[in-house]
Design a protein around this motif. Structure first.
Motif, PDB file in Angstrom:
ATOM      1  N   UNK A   1       0.864  -1.187   0.000  1.00 32.30           N
ATOM      2  CA  UNK A   1       0.000   0.000   0.000  1.00 32.30           C
ATOM      3  C   UNK A   1       0.897   1.232   0.000  1.00 32.30           C
ATOM      4  N   UNK A   2       0.564   2.187  -0.883  1.00 26.82           N
ATOM      5  CA  UNK A   2       1.408   3.388  -0.966  1.00 26.82           C
ATOM      6  C   UNK A   2       1.382   4.144   0.365  1.00 26.82           C
ATOM      7  N   UNK A   3       2.527   4.677   0.705  1.00 26.48           N
ATOM      8  CA  UNK A   3       2.732   5.404   1.953  1.00 26.48           C
ATOM      9  C   UNK A   3       1.613   6.434   2.216  1.00 26.48           C
ATOM     10  N   UNK A   4       1.181   7.146   1.130  1.00 27.87           N
ATOM     11  CA  UNK A   4       0.221   8.238   1.338  1.00 27.87           C
ATOM     12  C   UNK A   4      -1.138   7.743   1.828  1.00 27.87           C
ATOM     13  N   UNK A   5      -1.431   6.471   1.618  1.00 31.58           N
ATOM     14  CA  UNK A   5      -2.730   5.944   2.051  1.00 31.58           C
ATOM     15  C   UNK A   5      -2.699   5.385   3.467  1.00 31.58           C
ATOM     16  N   UNK A   6      -1.518   5.274   4.055  1.00 31.52           N
ATOM     17  CA  UNK A   6      -1.403   4.619   5.359  1.00 31.52           C
ATOM     18  C   UNK A   6      -1.768   5.633   6.451  1.00 31.52           C
ATOM     19  N   UNK A   7      -2.781   5.318   7.302  1.00 31.27           N
ATOM     20  CA  UNK A   7      -3.149   6.253   8.368  1.00 31.27           C
ATOM     21  C   UNK A   7      -1.941   6.532   9.254  1.00 31.27           C
ATOM     22  N   UNK A   8      -1.848   7.752   9.755  1.00 28.50           N
ATOM     23  CA  UNK A   8      -0.621   8.161  10.434  1.00 28.50           C
ATOM     24  C   UNK A   8      -0.289   7.268  11.638  1.00 28.50           C
ATOM     25  N   UNK A   9      -1.320   6.774  12.325  1.00 25.35           N
ATOM     26  CA  UNK A   9      -1.015   5.962  13.508  1.00 25.35           C
ATOM     27  C   UNK A   9      -0.383   4.620  13.149  1.00 25.35           C
ATOM     28  N   UNK A  10      -0.498   4.208  11.897  1.00 25.14           N
ATOM     29  CA  UNK A  10       0.093   2.916  11.510  1.00 25.14           C
ATOM     30  C   UNK A  10       1.330   3.084  10.622  1.00 25.14           C
ATOM     31  N   UNK A  11       1.809   4.317  10.488  1.00 19.48           N
ATOM     32  CA  UNK A  11       2.938   4.560   9.579  1.00 19.48           C
ATOM     33  C   UNK A  11       4.211   3.839  10.030  1.00 19.48           C
ATOM     34  N   UNK A  12       4.396   3.746  11.383  1.00 18.15           N
ATOM     35  CA  UNK A  12       5.645   3.160  11.875  1.00 18.15           C
ATOM     36  C   UNK A  12       5.445   1.786  12.507  1.00 18.15           C
ATOM     37  N   UNK A  13       4.346   1.147  12.197  1.00 14.91           N
ATOM     38  CA  UNK A  13       4.134  -0.169  12.804  1.00 14.91           C
ATOM     39  C   UNK A  13       3.263  -1.037  11.930  1.00 14.91           C
ATOM     40  N   UNK A  14       2.791  -2.162  12.534  1.00 18.28           N
ATOM     41  CA  UNK A  14       1.911  -3.044  11.777  1.00 18.28           C
ATOM     42  C   UNK A  14       0.515  -2.437  11.751  1.00 18.28           C
ATOM     43  N   UNK A  15      -0.302  -2.893  10.774  1.00 21.60           N
ATOM     44  CA  UNK A  15      -1.676  -2.378  10.674  1.00 21.60           C
ATOM     45  C   UNK A  15      -2.578  -3.204  11.586  1.00 21.60           C
ATOM     46  N   UNK A  16      -3.347  -2.549  12.453  1.00 21.08           N
ATOM     47  CA  UNK A  16      -4.272  -3.247  13.348  1.00 21.08           C
ATOM     48  C   UNK A  16      -5.687  -3.032  12.851  1.00 21.08           C
TER      49      UNK A  16
END
Lengths: 351, 795
Positions: free
Chosen positions: B126-141
């Protein structure tokens, strides 16, 4: 009549001749004024008339035979001498020659000439026009008004609001139609330099060469466009090329199509050149938009026409498998010199 | 245009069409496809619940997790800081393949077995710009409950959706929407359309009580507003988020996402204002010159009177059709929203977005938006806001409209269609194609009257309909024909042919053709010319080096020479024929030039000691040969005057024919480049000269008499002066004069030179007598001696 010993002696002496010196010595000893053979004739005065005739005959025979043998020997020696001389002149025939070569025309012009020839043979006139053009001819009369979104398709070098470096050779079509006061049928191609505001890289060039074609007449159809391009593409890329029309959009034609030609490298099977599709996009074309005909004084209810445009660099790059468009403009002689040869079509065009 | 296949499928059922078929079919009806991808191309991803999470015994940042993936519980070592017990995560199990061909295998991390991987969104592509900020530095919950354990993660998140990336033509504004695309697919695959739900309940308050709309410009054709109250700002549902991502738009919150969602769906840009910040007044007007507005991205935009703005009673609050303003932005505190659905003049939007910025909205406005679907898009937004943002919708609309409600009709005959296409298409098929396209029509004796749907802004004339028939029928079975025209000979103009002749001549003597750039820098545009002209300067050049048209081709040829010399190619013999452009008394003038450059050796065979190096006389010979070929023999004159300052002043010459300047030749000034010889000829001047046709001249049958003469003259005396005297006094019996020797040195005084001439005398009718030849010969000698102060050598 002639002393047998002398005959024997002469015979032996002739057999011993092996050099030009021997030959001269022999001549001196036997055939000079005081030579042993020449001096035989002094015997004549001691003989009767009857004997004279016989002796004279024998002497002559003898002399002739000696002379002809000497001639043969000389001829043989001359030949040997000449052969020796020639042998002494032997050269290394593999060293390079003093080349007198013909210069070459630029590969882009080579393609233009090829295309010109094809269309001239089909009755087309070749037209040219200015590279510094009016917006009117380059856009407005081609059904591309100032606010038209299609102006995004090509970024243009403007000089001022009204003057520009032409971004296509289409203004030549406009000029040709306008100049034709009698509004008679038209069949032209227009090759030439065009300019777009692109930064130069391997696939873009701010200057390139284009060839456009235009036919205006009664009852011109899209099938005519296809047939015409089939002739041209088969000539340009070799027999057996098929064409594919894909609908597209250009403001100056309606309907418009992109034209693909079946890949001439893999024959449509799919290869790296055609990106495995079997087809190569080669040009844009379509039926002249009624607004364009009207703008140039042709009644679109009476006349129809087709137009097409192809990029010369693209054709050359495909034909010769050149990867970088800038190569055409740096003019490295090692690049240019690769296009100095003739090309031979294996099929007979006159058939 | 990025199109989510699942979204499309909602309005036109194409579940039975294979992706490969779409890739093949759509380009053949005019819709180019760049690529078809998936939101995530990973495989082997399931949803797992982290049932246990302990610190790794040998690490200060790794965790050892027990993850329930349904079938089993896997031990997985995870380095993400946000990993925690009881969370649901994306698990790449043994054998899973992540983008970039990374295959997940069982492994051992610092002594602990790890049987899979807990994934971040970036790791599944998934492109960086779509990743919610709270999951930018970790796994997606993932939000959810135990029922989702073990299910396919991509399917659950809708990331298995295919995305078709269309490269659309400029005319098809209707295809910049999912609904427009649905109509297109319906036409191609002969399917039915089902449109989205636009129903909602209204409350008993009317929007008319709240909004005063004033449209003060003709550049807005329709402006509809409506209000909704009491929205809850939250995360959008999964399907909205994934569809926005598929379309290249970043999900933000439910309200902002709905405005983007409807724009993508209908191609109608919407704008949401925070009603409480906006107030009651909405004014649509042209911006004042230098008026400022701060757009959503925080930038201060300075406008002019070609930009359209939306204003309230205080100030401009949005750059119409391009971007909203910061002061009325919808934020997490927003409760009430004023919705704008409008259509603006494409030309204005195009201009504004070109000068200021291009947005998803402006792209659509520039191409043209269907003003007849504006209200429907508004209703769709209300439907979604009610459903996903708990909005209460006010009754009524406040509308400004000056659009024409009459649909376009076009009359066309079957014959016209078939004649233009050059194909015979049956009436039934034509009718069928119109039906598939959703065009209403009546048919009367082969004559169609077609009603064009409002969404097809691109169709207005017969030819547009012909194209529709052509593209849906397809061109595959079109048989090529040749135009039925009167046979005539084709050809080139005499001037073009003249140029080809010149090119042929120069290549035949071993000069190689170049093609170089027209645009150059200002300095070079003034070089190598005796009369500096103002060339044509481009308004917006790409660089200083490509700023102005050239006036001479020589600088370009010198560049080619330098380029080749730098690569150890020292024998450069080149030429170019090209037009140049310049200002002449405020008019644009053009002329055709032919220039050549010779440097290094021209013919070279070291082994045989044959070497012809470039020098003045070689370049002169080239030009003389060319001029002779052009049948200008005997008419040209080389004079050492009027030279461009870039030429060697004593080894160059101007060329004149009938006193008319036609160009120059010579050695380039060593300040510019060493050992380069050039020529440049004005082809317009050359072409304008009249020449006679070839006429055979009989060759004398009688022997000719050859006589030599040599003169000692001043060193600076030009040989052409002697030649002229000889020719002038040679009478009709002098057939030819050649210079065969020029000598200085022993036996010739310093400051003098000896020139030897070979004269050929003959008469067409008889053998010349020695006396008459000698009489002319002696006369020539005395004339040369008297007129030029020459002295006959070796009397």
């Amino acid at each position: 009549m002639i002393d047998e010993n002398l005959i024997k002696e002469v015979d032996e002496a002739i057999n011993n001749i092996s050099t030009y010196d021997d030959l001269n010595d022999f001549r001196l000893k036997y055939l000079s004024k005081k030579g042993s053979i020449t001096s035989l004739s002094s015997k004549m005065k001691e003989l009767s008339n009857e004997e004279k005739r016989e002796f004279g005959y024998c002497l002559n025979e003898f002399k002739n035979s000696v002379q002809s043998r000497l001639n043969a020997i000389k001829e043989k020696m001359d030949l040997e001498y000449l052969n020796k001389k020639l042998e002494s002149e032997k050269i290394d025939i593999t060293l390079p020659g003093t080349k007198i070569t013909k210069g070459y025309i630029h590969p882009l012009n080579r393609v233009i000439e090829e295309v010109k020839e094809i269309f001239i043979s089909m009755g087309y006139d070749v037209k040219s026009g200015p590279e510094v053009e009016n917006d009117l001819y380059n856009f407005e009369l081609l059904n591309i008004p100032k606010s038209h979104p299609a102006r995004d398709m090509q970024d243009t070098f403007y000089i001022n609001e009204e003057i520009l470096l032409r971004s296509q050779t289409s203004p030549v079509q406009i000029r040709t139609m306008l100049e034709n006061k009698d509004k008679t049928p038209i069949r032209i191609i227009c090759p030439g330099k065009v300019y777009r505001r692109d930064n130069d890289d391997a696939t873009h060039s701010h200057q390139f060469e284009q060839i456009e074609g235009l036919v205006v007449d009664k009852n011109i159809s899209m099938a005519d466009l296809k047939g015409t391009l089939e002739v041209a593409m088969n000539k340009l890329f070799g027999d057996g090329r098929k064409l594919r029309f894909r609908p597209s959009f250009f403001p100056f034609t309606e309907p418009s199509v992109e034209v693909d030609v079946s890949c001439f490298k893999c024959n449509g099977k799919g290869c790296n050149m055609c990106k495995k599709t079997g087809w190569i996009e080669i040009l844009g074309a379509g039926m002249v938009h009624p607004n364009v005909l009207r703008n140039c004084g042709y009644d679109p209810d009476v006349y129809t026409g087709f137009a097409f445009g192809l990029g010369v660099e693209r054709i050359a790059m495909l034909k010769y498998e050149i990867n970088d468009i800038r190569d055409f403009y740096t003019n490295d002689l090692r690049f240019l010199s690769q296009f100095k040869y003739i090309e031979k079509s294996d099929d007979d065009a006159s058939k | 245009m990025l199109v989510s296949r699942r979204w499309l499928n909602e309005y036109v059922d194409i579940s039975d069409i294979k992706t490969d078929d779409i890739a093949r079919d759509l380009p053949l009806v005019g819709n180019e496809i760049e690529e078809i991808t998936k939101i995530s191309s990973a495989t082997g991803l399931v949803i797992g619940k982290i049932v246990d999470c302990e610190f790794h015994p040998n690490s200060d940042h790794l965790h050892v997790c027990k993850v329930n993936v349904g079938k089993e519980i896997l031990q997985i070592v995870c380095g993400a800081p946000n990993v925690r017990k009881d969370a649901y995560a994306i698990v790449a199990v043994d054998g899973a393949v992540l983008p970039n061909d990374i295959t997940i295998k069982k492994t051992n991390l610092r002594g602990v077995e790890s049987n899979g991987m807990l994934c971040s969104l970036q790791e599944i592509g998934i492109q960086e710009k779509y990743v919610p900020s709270e999951f930018k530095d970790g796994i997606y919950l993932i939000d959810g409950d135990d029922s989702i354990i073990g299910s396919d993660a991509l399917e659950y998140l809708n990331y298995d959706d295919e995305v078709i990336n269309f490269e659309l033509t400029a005319n098809r504004s209707d295809l910049y929407s999912i609904i427009g695309m649905s109509y297109e697919f319906a036409a191609i695959y002969n399917k039915e359309i089902s449109l989205p739900d636009t129903n909602y309940k209204v409350c008993d308050d009317s929007v008319k009580n709240h909004i005063n709309l004033s449209v003060q410009t003709k550049n807005c054709s329709i402006y509809i507003t409506k209000m909704v109250k009491g929205v809850t700002i939250k995360e959008s549902p999964k399907f909205i988020k994934s569809r926005l991502m598929a379309s290249g738009v970043r999900p933000i919150n439910n309200v902002v996402d709905i405005s983007n969602y409807v724009m993508l769906e209908y191609g109608q840009p919407l704008h949401f204002f925070d009603s409480d910040k906006l107030g009651n007044d909405i004014i649509v007007r042209m911006a004042k010159d230098r008026e400022e507005v701060v757009t959503l991205d925080g930038e201060v935009r300075i406008l002019d009177d070609s930009d359209i703005v939306i204003a309230n009673n205080k100030e401009a609050v949005a750059l119409a059709g391009v971007m909203g303003g910061l002061s009325t932005e919808v934020t997490s505190d927003t409760k009430n929203i004023t919705i704008e659905a409008a259509v603006f003049n494409p030309a204005n939007i195009r201009n504004t977005s070109k000068n200021i910025l291009r947005s998803e909205a402006s792209i659509r406005y520039e191409k043209g938006v269907n003003a007849h679907a504006t209200k429907e898009a508004m209703d769709r937004a209300c439907h979604l806001l009610e459903k996903y943002a708990d909005a209460e919708i006010l009754d009524d609309y406040v509308i400004y409209s000056d659009i024409d409600d009459k649909e376009k009709t076009i009359e066309i005959t079957k014959d016209k269609i078939c004649n233009v296409l050059g194909m015979n298409i049956k009436t039934e098929e034509i009718s069928d194609i119109f039906k598939k396209l959703g065009f209403k029509f009546s048919l009367d004796k082969n004559k169609y009257l077609v009603t064009v749907p409002f969404r097809r802004l691109d169709i207005s004339i017969k030819e547009d309909l012909i194209e529709e028939i052509g593209r849906i029928h397809g061109y595959a079975d079109m048989e090529g024909t040749l135009p039925h025209s009167i046979l005539k000979q084709g050809g080139v103009s005499p001037f073009e042919e003249y140029k080809v002749n010149i090119r042929d001549y120069l290549t035949s003597i071993n000069l190689n053709e170049t093609v170089t750039y027209t645009l150059t820098n200002v300095e070079k545009s003034k070089m190598f010319t005796k009369d500096v002209k103002n060339c044509i300067q481009v308004a917006d050049p790409l660089s200083e080096d490509k700023k102005i048209t050239r006036y001479s081709l020589i600088p370009s040829l010198i560049e080619v020479c330098e380029y080749n010399r730098a690569r150890n190619i020292n024998d450069v013999n080149i030429f170019e024929i090209s037009n140049v452009y310049y200002n002449d008394n405020n008019d644009i003038a053009q002329k055709s030039l032919c220039a050549g450059l010779l440097s290094g050796s021209y013919i070279n065979n070291n082994i045989s000691n044959i070497k012809i190096n470039s020098d003045y006389y070689l370049v002169k010979g080239v030009v003389e040969g060319l001029l002779d070929y052009l049948k200008l023999n005997g008419r040209y004159e080389f004079v050492c005057d009027n030279l461009p300052k870039e030429m060697h002043p004593y080894m160059s010459a101007s060329i004149y024919i009938n006193k008319k300047y036609i160009g120059y030749i010579g050695c380039v000034h060593p300040n510019i480049i060493d050992n380069v010889y050039v020529f440049e000829l004005d082809l317009d001047e050359l072409f304008s000269l009249k020449i006679r046709n070839i006429k055979y001249k009989e060759i004398s049958k009688y022997p000719s008499i050859i006589k030599d003469m040599a003169f000692v003259v001043d060193k600076d005396l030009e040989s052409s002066k002697i030649m002229n005297v000889i020719r002038k006094n040679g009478t009709s019996i002098l057939n030819d004069v050649q210079i065969f020797d020029v000598y200085t040195g022993e036996n010739v005084l310093p400051g003098k030179k000896s020139i030897a001439f070979k004269l050929t005398f003959s008469n067409i009718n008889r053998t010349l007598t020695d006396e008459e030849v000698m009489s002319v010969f002696n006369d020539i000698i005395s004339k040369v001696e008297n007129e030029l102060g020459a002295e006959l050598r070796d009397k």
